[in-house]
Motif scaffolding. Structure first.
Motif, PDB file in Angstrom:
ATOM      1  N   LYS A   1      -3.606  -1.904   4.919  1.00  0.00           N
ATOM      2  CA  LYS A   1      -4.034  -3.247   4.542  1.00  0.00           C
ATOM      3  C   LYS A   1      -5.420  -3.565   5.094  1.00  0.00           C
ATOM      4  N   ALA A   2      -5.742  -2.926   6.230  1.00  0.00           N
ATOM      5  CA  ALA A   2      -7.033  -3.195   6.856  1.00  0.00           C
ATOM      6  C   ALA A   2      -8.181  -2.617   6.021  1.00  0.00           C
ATOM      7  N   HIS A   3      -7.877  -1.616   5.209  1.00  0.00           N
ATOM      8  CA  HIS A   3      -8.886  -0.998   4.351  1.00  0.00           C
ATOM      9  C   HIS A   3      -8.955  -1.837   3.076  1.00  0.00           C
ATOM     10  N   ARG A   4      -9.896  -2.792   3.052  1.00  0.00           N
ATOM     11  CA  ARG A   4      -9.846  -3.796   2.000  1.00  0.00           C
ATOM     12  C   ARG A   4     -10.068  -3.231   0.594  1.00  0.00           C
ATOM     13  N   VAL A   5     -11.056  -2.335   0.467  1.00  0.00           N
ATOM     14  CA  VAL A   5     -11.347  -1.785  -0.866  1.00  0.00           C
ATOM     15  C   VAL A   5     -10.119  -1.060  -1.416  1.00  0.00           C
TER      16      VAL A   5
ATOM     17  N   LYS B   1      -7.030  -1.703  -0.704  1.00  0.00           N
ATOM     18  CA  LYS B   1      -5.994  -2.666  -1.064  1.00  0.00           C
ATOM     19  C   LYS B   1      -6.282  -3.251  -2.445  1.00  0.00           C
ATOM     20  N   TRP B   2      -7.562  -3.633  -2.658  1.00  0.00           N
ATOM     21  CA  TRP B   2      -7.914  -4.170  -3.980  1.00  0.00           C
ATOM     22  C   TRP B   2      -7.678  -3.124  -5.059  1.00  0.00           C
TER      23      TRP B   2
ATOM     24  N   GLY C   1      -8.208   5.142   1.402  1.00  0.00           N
ATOM     25  CA  GLY C   1      -7.480   4.223   2.269  1.00  0.00           C
ATOM     26  C   GLY C   1      -6.199   4.847   2.782  1.00  0.00           C
TER      27      GLY C   1
END
Lengths: 331, 379
Positions: free
Chosen positions: B36-40, B42-43, B369
């Motif tokens: 979840k901390a890896h935003r790209v 997650k998107w 990610g």
């Protein structure tokens, strides 16, 4: 070094054998045999085939023999330079390929050179200026480059060039040179166009080599000998060039092993889109028309070129890096 | 006894609420937090989920069916959706089109015909279809009344079919081929990789040599040769299946290598040795320790292998040896944009390239990610 070269050459033989088997399978794969295909072709031109002709052809292509004998016949002829006949072009396959293979090799080699010439400096810059704006831009562009298939890059660039400059970048030559005999001007014209496919085929490879180079150098830059060198008072540039760069650049040579197959594949696809006079369009035409000897010869030659190219790269690496030469011996 | 409990509580309070969460979390939970901390990434995951939902019910999301031809709209550029009518805000609508012959270039041009207009209907009644093959319905996300000017957000192809609708229908083949192919490659790769890593010796050597051999070949020319050998008169399903087999025949090698390497490395790991010393049963070691460690790694490798499959299918279909005409995939759609003449005359026919690039990018980011998350104990 001599022992290492011999060992690698010894490993090459079974690979070459396996390639020849795969190519032979391509000849045998399509439904129907060669003779009935020739017969159909003749019939479409209005010729009837006599029983004697059919028997002669059956014997010529060895269809009365078993599959092993056919393989031995085919590979024997191949090694003697007789690659069979192309039904589609009604010419000898060897002649056809002699016209096309050189450009394939030139484009593939130029792509390798292009990839290293572009990727190594950018990789070094990105590692040294880690997390800088340019580093992010290179990473982003690299991701796009990896995600866009070669033929799409070709199409998009074709459109852009036509739209912006009004030039048609497809084809190996400008219009006035297409049917002209070879001359200095024609060669120059070829050179002025060849950068376009090279650029397209090189995008994905460049992106991945940049990532490898950046990662390698970052690993090295964290090591203590770099700190020692800095502590000695060496300038930043001298530290970089003298030590970590030399170590980080070696593994780059070994990337040729996986770059080359994808470059050769990319070359086939891009040549089809750009309509270049290389083996790509020839291969597509031959497989669609079941021109089996042509198709098998192209697959065979492309695979052998790839494997041999990889071998040369490995030998080069062993020559550069003694650790690889002695790896086996030490174990 | 109570002293110890108090001490432990104090100790936990000292490291803080945040830390204790990490101490007691399972490995999968840790991975999820890290992911979840890896935003790209997650998107990308959400984008992919959205695209697969669209691929699941293309009939609902596509304004028209993939084969509907709009007479007089051949090679039409994208329609402009208007919201201002006579200076007043209105519900979104489009004008009709008229084909006119340009006397200078002798080419048909599409000009807006303001006498015709149609309102875009959200959740409106369009062409009827069967949802999941059972429920009969005619609701579509947005469409226009039959007979009125159509809304063609990405223009049409040379037969006057809506490209957006075709892209949406094409996602069925293009998006699933990667999953099915990788699943097949995974089975083959895991099996051979595990055999290789487990038996070692001669078996290992042979499998490794075969793998190296396949990796050294230029895959694309081989794919082309094999795919072209498929008979043209086969049904879509059959062609689809064999294309998948051809694509995964070459891609299992990478997976096999990863599995073998990981198994060999894990055998030597401290925690496996520790479990053995602690007297854990073989079953417990395999299912409690080895399988979870390999699984996370396998998921990563698999995710990163999907884009190659999708690109492979697109490339094969694009040059005409993959999926064949009645089948709609992003590759077959791109066939229309095969040369410079077509591309410059109708640049919108290149739009099927956008979802291809998008999906491949998303899978790459997602894989990145996941790779970070797969090792939740590293920083």
């Amino acid at each position: 070094m001599g022992g290492y070269v011999l060992r690698r050459l010894g490993l090459l033989l079974p690979v070459l054998f396996a390639i020849s088997v795969v190519s032979f399978i391509i000849i045998e794969l399509p439904p129907g045999d060669v003779v009935s295909r020739i017969e159909a072709q003749r019939a479409s031109q209005g010729f009837e085939m006599t029983e004697a002709e059919r028997a002669a052809l059956t014997q010529q292509y060895g269809l009365d023999q078993n599959i092993w004998a056919r393989y031995l016949n085919w590979i024997g002829d191949f090694l003697r330079g007789d690659l069979g006949r192309s039904f589609q072009w009604d010419r000898s396959v060897a002649d056809l390929l002699a016209e096309r293979i050189p450009l394939t090799i030139v484009i593939s080699l130029a792509t390798v050179v292009f990839i290293f010439a572009v990727a190594v400096p950018i990789g070094v810059y990105s590692a040294v200026h880690k997390n800088s704006a340019l580093d992010y831009i290179f990473t982003f562009v690299g991701f796009i480059g990896l995600a866009t298939p070669n033929f799409l890059v070709a199409l998009i660039l074709l459109w852009l060039f036509h739209w912006l400059f009004g030039v048609n970048m497809s084809g190996s030559f400008s219009e006035e040179f297409i049917d002209a005999p070879w001359s200095i001007d024609k060669v120059l014209d070829l050179l002025s166009r060849i950068w376009f496919p090279v650029l397209i085929i090189g995008t994905a490879g460049t992106a991945s080599v940049i990532r490898v180079m950046r990662g390698n150098l970052l690993d090295e830059l964290e090591k203590q000998y770099v700190i020692t060198a800095r502590a000695k008072g060496m300038s930043e540039g001298a530290v970089l060039v003298r030590y970590p760069l030399r170590i980080a650049i070696n593994p780059i040579v070994s990337t040729i092993g996986w770059l080359l197959p994808s470059i050769v594949g990319g070359e086939v696809l891009v040549s089809i889109v750009l309509n270049l006079q290389t083996t790509g369009p020839l291969l597509l035409g031959s497989v669609i028309n079941q021109d089996v000897y042509l198709a098998a010869s192209i697959i065979m030659i492309l695979s052998v070129l790839t494997v041999v190219g990889t071998l040369v790269a490995d030998l080069l690496l062993a020559w550069l890096d003694p650790r690889i030469r002695f790896e086996r011996v030490a174990r | 006894m109570s002293d110890i409990v108090v001490e432990e509580k104090v100790g936990l309070a000292a490291v803080g609420q945040e830390q204790s969460r990490y101490v007691y979390a399972s490995q999968w939970r840790l991975m999820w937090w890290k992911f979840k901390a890896h935003r790209v990434a997650k998107w990308s995951l959400w984008a992919l989920v959205a695209m697969y939902i669209v691929a699941l019910v293309p009939e609902f999301f596509a304004p028209y069916s993939a084969d509907t031809r709009f007479e007089g709209y051949q090679d039409a550029p994208p329609t402009v959706v208007r919201v201002v009518d006579d200076g007043a805000l209105s519900t979104p609508f489009v004008y009709g089109r008229e084909r006119a012959l340009d006397t200078q270039t002798l080419q048909y041009e599409h000009v807006e015909d303001r006498s015709q207009e149609s309102t875009i209907q959200f959740f409106g009644r369009g062409e009827p279809y069967k949802l999941f093959g059972v429920i009969e319905t005619e609701r579509r996300l947005f469409t226009t009344e039959a007979g009125e000017p159509p809304v063609l957000l990405l223009g049409t192809d040379r037969l006057g079919r809506d490209i957006l609708s075709r892209i949406i229908y094409g996602s069925r083949i293009s998006l699933t081929i990667g999953l099915v192919g990788v699943a097949l490659g995974l089975v083959l790769g895991t099996l051979l990789g595990a055999i290789s890593g487990y038996f070692g010796g001669v078996v290992d050597t042979i499998i490794q040599r075969v793998t190296e051999f396949i990796l050294a070949l230029p895959a694309l020319p081989l794919w082309i040769a094999l795919a072209a050998a498929l008979p043209r008169d086969w049904s879509i399903i059959r062609t689809y299946f064999f294309i998948v087999v051809i694509l995964s025949f070459i891609s299992w090698t990478g997976l096999a290598r990863e599995v073998r390497g990981k198994l060999l490395a894990l055998r030597e790991e401290d925690f496996v040795v520790a479990a053995k010393v602690a007297g854990a049963s073989r079953r417990r070691i395999i299912f409690g320790h080895l399988v979870p460690s390999v699984t996370s790694h396998l998921i990563v490798v698999t995710t990163l292998a999907i884009p190659a499959m999708i690109l492979g299918e697109t490339a094969l279909s694009f040059i005409g040896v993959g999926m064949q005409a009645p089948a709609v995939s992003w590759g077959t759609l791109l066939q229309d944009a095969q040369n410079v003449v077509a591309v410059t005359a109708h640049p919108w026919q290149l739009t099927p390239a956008i979802p291809v690039v998008l999906v491949v990018l998303c899978f790459n980011f997602l894989g990145d990610g996941l790779r970070d998350a797969a090792d939740p104990y590293s920083r």
